[in-house]
Scaffold this active site. Structure first.
Site, PDB file in Angstrom:
ATOM      1  N   PHE A  57       0.814  -1.219   0.000  1.00  0.00           N
ATOM      2  CA  PHE A  57       0.000   0.000   0.000  1.00  0.00           C
ATOM      3  C   PHE A  57       0.842   1.261   0.000  1.00  0.00           C
ATOM      4  O   PHE A  57       0.354   2.349   0.298  1.00  0.00           O
ATOM      5  CB  PHE A  57      -0.944   0.013   1.211  1.00  0.00           C
ATOM      6  N   TYR A  58       2.124   1.156  -0.357  1.00  0.00           N
ATOM      7  CA  TYR A  58       2.993   2.326  -0.384  1.00  0.00           C
ATOM      8  C   TYR A  58       2.881   3.043  -1.725  1.00  0.00           C
ATOM      9  O   TYR A  58       3.829   3.097  -2.512  1.00  0.00           O
ATOM     10  CB  TYR A  58       4.441   1.917  -0.142  1.00  0.00           C
ATOM     11  N   GLY A  59       1.715   3.584  -1.966  1.00  0.00           N
ATOM     12  CA  GLY A  59       1.502   4.331  -3.193  1.00  0.00           C
ATOM     13  C   GLY A  59       0.427   5.367  -2.992  1.00  0.00           C
ATOM     14  O   GLY A  59      -0.394   5.267  -2.069  1.00  0.00           O
TER      15      GLY A  59
END
Length: 350
Positions: A57-59
Site C-alpha cells: 500500500f505504499y503508493g
C-alpha cells in the site's frame, strides 16, 4: 563480501543493522523520479543496508502497488543486487475500506499472489500484516503458516504487536521481525519499551520505523505551517500547535550532544536506537543518497556510557507533547492487544 556495518540475522540472512524504508519514494504527494529513487536505493545497498521495508500500500491513491513496481524496476536495472537484499513486505488490508483482513486467508492469498506478480522473480523474504484484524492472534498466524507452506513467502513477520500478542503468535510459529515505532520520541510509551525489551530477551529482531521522529530529529520543519498539503503529519497531534514547539526542545538538547561528539543529530538518534538491543534494526528512509549514507553510517557510531546517561537523563524528564497518531488511529497500535473497528495504514517517514 564483508558488510561495512554490523549485521544481524533475519530470515536466515545476514543483514545490515540499519535497514532502508522505501515508503516515501512512492507514497508521497511529491514522489521523486525513478532515477532519483534508484540513486538512493543503490546508495543504501552499497552502504550496507541490505534489508528493505516495503508494502502493498505504499503508493498514492489509485496506485497502491507503486513501491513494489519501483523495486521490480530497480532489480531489472541492477540485477546484481537482487540476491543481496532481504525484502520485508507488509500487507493484509483492504485499502478502500481501511479494514485489516488478516483473518481472511483467501484475501491474503490473492493479495500475496498480486505482490509476487509485481515483484517478478524477487522473492518475498518476510511477509507481515500491517495491522492485526479483530480475530484471535493464534488464528491469524495459523493462516500465515498455511500460506507460508504454500510457498508464497519465506518467513512470517509481525507489525505493531505488543508483548502479549507476540507471545501468542510465537506459540504458533517463529517470527522473523516485529515492526514497531521506536525513537527518542516514542520510547516513553511503556508498551513500546516492553516490546523492545521482550524482543531483545527472545532474540527477535525489531524493525524500528520512524526512528527519526518523522522528521523532528532532522529539523525538516521549523513550524507546523511548513508541513506540505496532504502530508499525514498534519493530522498528528505531536505536529500541531504548541506541541510542535515543545517537542523541538528535545531536539535542541540533542543538537548540543551531537555537536560535542562530532556527529549529526540524526546519527546520534539512530545510534541511540541501535543500542537498545543487539537485535534492533532502524529503518530510516530518504531519497537523498548523501542522507541515506549518513543514516547508515550511524551503525558504526558508539555512544559512551556517559553519553547514554546524558541522553537517558534528558528523556527521563521529557514527555512528548501530543499523541504520535491521530486519536482515531490510536486503538490500532502496539499498545492495544486486540484491534477493533476501522484502522489506518501508517504513513511514516524518517
Amino acid at each position: 563480501m564483508t558488510s561495512p556495518i554490523p549485521t544481524v540475522t533475519v530470515a536466515g540472512n545476514k543483514v545490515g543493522r540499519v535497514g532502508y524504508g522505501l515508503m516515501q519514494l512512492t507514497w508521497n504527494p511529491k514522489a521523486p523520479s525513478e532515477e532519483i529513487s534508484f540513486a538512493a536505493i543503490k546508495a543504501a545497498a552499497d552502504a550496507g543496508s541490505t534489508i528493505w521495508s516495503s508494502a502493498a500500500f505504499y503508493g498514492n491513491p489509485g496506485d497502491n502497488f507503486a513501491n513494489l513496481r519501483l523495486i521490480k524496476n530497480f532489480f531489472a536495472k541492477y540485477p546484481e543486487y537482487k540476491d543481496k537484499i532481504t525484502l520485508v513486505i507488509k500487507g493484509g488490508g483492504d485499502y478502500k475500506t481501511l479494514q485489516p483482513r488478516g483473518d481472511d486467508i483467501e484475501f491474503l492469498r490473492t493479495e500475496i499472489k498480486a505482490i509476487k506478480e509485481y515483484l517478478g522473480d524477487k522473492e518475498i523474504d518476510v511477509y507481515n500484516l500491517a495491522r492485526l484484524p479483530h480475530a484471535p492472534v493464534e488464528d491469524v498466524f495459523k493462516n500465515l503458516v498455511t500460506l507460508q507452506k504454500e510457498g508464497l513467502f519465506r518467513e512470517i513477520g509481525a507489525s505493531e504487536m505488543g508483548v502479549e500478542s507476540l507471545k501468542k503468535a510465537l506459540k504458533v510459529t517463529p517470527i522473523a521481525i516485529n515492526e514497531i515505532e521506536v525513537s527518542l520520541f516514542s520510547i516513553s510509551d511503556p508498551s513500546i519499551k516492553a516490546a523492545v525489551d521482550f524482543s531483545a530477551e527472545v532474540g527477535l529482531p525489531t524493525f524500528a520505523y520512524s526512528p527519526l521522529g518523522r522528521g523532528f530529529l532532522t529539523r525538516s520543519f521549523k513550524s507546523p505551517d511548513d508541513l506540505p498539503a496532504g502530508d499525514f503529519r498534519k493530522m498528528v497531534p505531536r505536529f500541531q500547535g504548541e506541541a510542535f514547539y515543545e517537542n523541538l526542545k528535545l531536539v535542541d538538547k540533542l543538537d548540543e550532544i551531537a555537536k560535542n561528539k562530532g556527529v549529526q543529530t540524526s546519527q546520534l538518534a539512530l545510534a541511540w536506537v541501535l543500542q537498545l538491543s543487539p537485535y534492533m534494526i532502524p529503518i530510516p528512509g530518504s531519497s537523498n543518497p548523501e542522507r541515506v549514507r549518513e543514516n547508515i553510517a550511524s551503525a558504526n557510531i558508539t555512544l559512551t556510557p556517559e553519553e547514554l546517561k546524558t541522553i537517558n537523563d534528558i528523556l527521563a524528564k521529557f514527555e512528548p507533547k501530543g499523541a504520535r497518531y491521530p486519536e482515531f488511529a490510536m486503538p490500532h497500535l502496539v499498545s492495544t492487544a486486540r484491534r477493533i473497528g476501522r484502522t489506518i495504514f501508517r504513513h511514516n517517514t524518517d
